[in-house]
Structures are given as structure tokens and as C-alpha cells.
Write a protein that holds these residues in place. Sequence first.
Motif, PDB file in Angstrom:
ATOM      1  N   ASN A   1       0.759  -1.054  -0.232  1.00 58.90           N
ATOM      2  CA  ASN A   1      -0.161  -0.030   0.031  1.00 58.90           C
ATOM      3  C   ASN A   1       0.973   1.066  -0.131  1.00 58.90           C
ATOM      4  O   ASN A   1       0.385   2.107  -0.456  1.00 58.90           O
ATOM      5  CB  ASN A   1      -0.942   0.040   1.155  1.00 58.90           C
ATOM      6  CG  ASN A   1      -0.422  -0.271   2.517  1.00 58.90           C
ATOM      7  OD1 ASN A   1       0.408  -0.904   2.761  1.00 58.90           O
ATOM      8  ND2 ASN A   1      -1.165   0.053   3.432  1.00 58.90           N
TER       9      ASN A   1
ATOM     10  N   LYS B   1      -5.117  10.413  -3.783  1.00 60.38           N
ATOM     11  CA  LYS B   1      -6.468  10.027  -3.361  1.00 60.38           C
ATOM     12  C   LYS B   1      -6.092   8.821  -2.328  1.00 60.38           C
ATOM     13  O   LYS B   1      -6.038   7.683  -2.527  1.00 60.38           O
ATOM     14  CB  LYS B   1      -7.229   9.206  -4.353  1.00 60.38           C
ATOM     15  CG  LYS B   1      -7.885  10.145  -5.359  1.00 60.38           C
ATOM     16  CD  LYS B   1      -8.653   9.230  -6.551  1.00 60.38           C
ATOM     17  CE  LYS B   1      -8.736  10.108  -7.805  1.00 60.38           C
ATOM     18  NZ  LYS B   1      -8.506   9.298  -9.102  1.00 60.38           N
ATOM     19  N   PRO B   2      -5.654   9.260  -1.338  1.00 59.12           N
ATOM     20  CA  PRO B   2      -4.988   8.204  -0.008  1.00 59.12           C
ATOM     21  C   PRO B   2      -6.050   7.162   0.392  1.00 59.12           C
ATOM     22  O   PRO B   2      -5.329   5.953   0.570  1.00 59.12           O
ATOM     23  CB  PRO B   2      -4.854   9.227   1.080  1.00 59.12           C
ATOM     24  CG  PRO B   2      -5.619  10.394   1.003  1.00 59.12           C
ATOM     25  CD  PRO B   2      -5.849  10.585  -0.344  1.00 59.12           C
ATOM     26  N   GLN B   3      -7.275   7.575   0.119  1.00 61.34           N
ATOM     27  CA  GLN B   3      -8.110   6.340   0.651  1.00 61.34           C
ATOM     28  C   GLN B   3      -8.099   5.042  -0.235  1.00 61.34           C
ATOM     29  O   GLN B   3      -8.313   3.939   0.098  1.00 61.34           O
ATOM     30  CB  GLN B   3      -9.649   6.898   1.110  1.00 61.34           C
ATOM     31  CG  GLN B   3     -10.380   7.280  -0.190  1.00 61.34           C
ATOM     32  CD  GLN B   3      -9.674   8.546  -0.925  1.00 61.34           C
ATOM     33  OE1 GLN B   3      -9.026   9.323  -0.232  1.00 61.34           O
ATOM     34  NE2 GLN B   3     -10.388   9.166  -1.879  1.00 61.34           N
TER      35      GLN B   3
ATOM     36  N   GLY C   1      -5.939   2.188   0.783  1.00 64.17           N
ATOM     37  CA  GLY C   1      -6.552   1.653   1.821  1.00 64.17           C
ATOM     38  C   GLY C   1      -7.759   0.857   1.660  1.00 64.17           C
ATOM     39  O   GLY C   1      -7.788  -0.255   2.298  1.00 64.17           O
ATOM     40  N   ASP C   2      -8.513   1.402   0.927  1.00 67.74           N
ATOM     41  CA  ASP C   2      -9.829   0.892   0.695  1.00 67.74           C
ATOM     42  C   ASP C   2      -9.792  -0.270  -0.020  1.00 67.74           C
ATOM     43  O   ASP C   2     -10.629  -1.323   0.090  1.00 67.74           O
ATOM     44  CB  ASP C   2     -10.933   1.687  -0.280  1.00 67.74           C
ATOM     45  CG  ASP C   2     -11.227   3.053   0.723  1.00 67.74           C
ATOM     46  OD1 ASP C   2     -11.089   2.831   1.693  1.00 67.74           O
ATOM     47  OD2 ASP C   2     -11.973   3.840   0.240  1.00 67.74           O
TER      48      ASP C   2
END
Length: 338
Positions: free
Chosen positions: A47, A57-59, A62-63
Motif C-alpha cells: 500500500n 487519493k489516499p483512501q 487503503g480501501d
Amino acid sequence: MTKRTKRIVSGVRTTGRLHLGNYLGSLKNWVDIQNEKKFECFWFLANYHALTTGFEKPQLAGDFLFPLYADLMAIGLDPDESTIFIQSDIPGHSELFLIFSMITPLGWVERNPTVKDMIRDYDVKSNVTYGLLGYPVLQAADIALYKGDMVPVGKDQLPHLELSREVVRRFNNLYGNFFPEPQSKLTDVPLLNGLDGKKMSKSLNNTIYLTSSEEEIEKAVKSAITDPGRVYRKDPGTPEVCNIFSYYKIFAPEHVEEIRKECETAGIGCSQCKKRMMGILSGIISPFREKKEELINTKAGKDRIYTSIFEGRKKAQEVASNTINEIKDIFHFEVKHD
Ligand code: TRP
Ligand code: SF4
């Protein structure tokens, strides 16, 4: 269990769903290596690497962790046989990356062709960060942290692997023989293009996902570019220029000669030929899709994923912290009370 001496390490970026290209290019190899039971295997979700191009778009980085972890399990990676973990769960990746960045000459990363390709593909020319340039250095740290001997990857990763070896060699020359030089282990499958003949990539919208629905498979195959010279059903085709035909070569070699003949003599029409390909792809993909659905849609499945993430972190951390402690010794970072 007999002691497995050699260590295998590989990672996949968490930039989106896995596609057939990822599978053939490296993940299938991971499963085969695991099942040989000859090696100690470490597989992880990269990641931090996803952030090198996706930091706006950091999420996103993680998503995808949970569904990707489920993907890995669905294709046959087994948390009881391998250590499967998340890169950012193990601080050693960042620590070793930092140490490696001290000894990596700038020229080595600047001339790296895969980094150049990424800069071109992701259109980040005006926005090349320090982190993106450090991509292969982080990758070297990923491998060395577990003292990896072998790294199963797709062909596009060879320049990164070369750099990993150079960094490790430099570390060893400077501080004593510490890390093994990681060797690459390629799958014997050619790079899988999208059905439009271009490199399979999310941004090009030509992707067949590893857990695609039947409708998605149908849509992808229907929109495939075949022999442009074959305008009418009665026109004989030239299979060598057709993308569907290249998929036959990879996914159904046993039908290649028959399809070649049928195409060249206009015995088969393109839509019929495509229908058969849909069936072939569906045969590969649907077991993965069903296994994944079972994992993410049931309480027992979800529990299994969460427990595996937890266990993977524990197992990886054990190995990683040993390496980091040894490195701190090299640098005399532990202030000892004498
Ligand atoms: N760069 C790899 C890819 O895009 C992912 C990766 C990150 C990796 N760290 C790694 C692969 C370490 C092997 C070993 O596929
Ligand atoms: Fe391609 Fe099949 Fe059509 Fe021939 S018949 S051009 S191989 S899709």
C-alpha cells in the motif's frame, strides 16, 4: 514440518482490483510456489507503493486492502502456508527504506526504466515526487527486510529487481555480508495485453478482472478488436492479427489449431469465436469469484480474513524486527549502558 530454508518475497500494489494480467504475470506463480511447499513464503499488499502514484487519493491505497486480501485468498494463497500481510503494518519497511535511501546513488533510480514507464503511464511528469523516484528502493527494502532469496514477479519488474540487487550488494560491501541477493523468478507466460491489444491497464479501460462477473466478461470480450480485415462473416480471417486469437494461445492452447483453421476458412464467425472465449475465461474466473464472494459475504469468511491479516502481521513482524535489530547493531544505534 521440515525447515524451509529459502525465502520468497513478493508484493502487489493496492491500486485496484486484480486483473487477469496480474494473475498470469505473477500471482499464479505465487500460488504454485506456495504449493510446492519448498520455501518460506511472504506475500504482501504494497500500500505504500500504491501511494507513490496515488497520493492525491489516499483512501484508495487503503480501501482496497480488505478486498485484495480476499482476492489473494480466493486465488489459493493460504494464510496457514504463507505469511500474507500488509506492508504498512510492518514499520520495518519504512525504516529499511530510509537506510537504503542513504546508500542508493541518485543515478541508479533516475535511469530505472520501469520508473520512467510509470512516469509516462501515470502522466505524473510534472509531479514526480521523491517517493516515486524511491519506488524501487522501497521495493529493495521490502525484499531485504525478510532476507528474501527469490522474488516472483512479472517481466516489467526486472529493472526493479536489478536495482534491489545493486542496493543489497552495496549494503553488503559497505557493512559486511548481511543480505542475500534476491533473484527474480519469472512466470513463463507472456505479458497479457488487453483485448484491444494495448497493455492491460485500468486507465485504458481494457481490463478483465480476476473476479469479473459474467456480464463484465461478456462485455470485455464483445468489445474486443478482432481482425479488422474480416468485415463480413464470409471473409476469411487472419488469426495472427486478432486479439481474441492471442487469448486462445494463452488460455486454450489445445484449441488454437482448430480456431486458426476455422478462422482462415471462414468456418467460424467472430461472434461465435468470441462466445467460446467467454466460456473459457469464465471457466478460469468463476471459481475465484465464487470463493471471494463466500469470503466477503459470510460472517465466517470475514472472520477468516480479519484473523489472517492479524496473524500475517504477527508472523511478518517477527522476522522484520530481527532484521531491523541487527541493522541497528551495525549502526550502533542502540546506546548501551556500559
Ligand atoms: N512493484 C511491484 C509491482 O508493481 C510490487 C512490489 C512492491 C513488489 N514491493 C515488492 C514486488 C517487492 C516484489 C517484491 O508489481
Ligand atoms: Fe479472431 Fe476468431 Fe474472428 Fe478469427 S474468427 S478474427 S480468431 S475472433
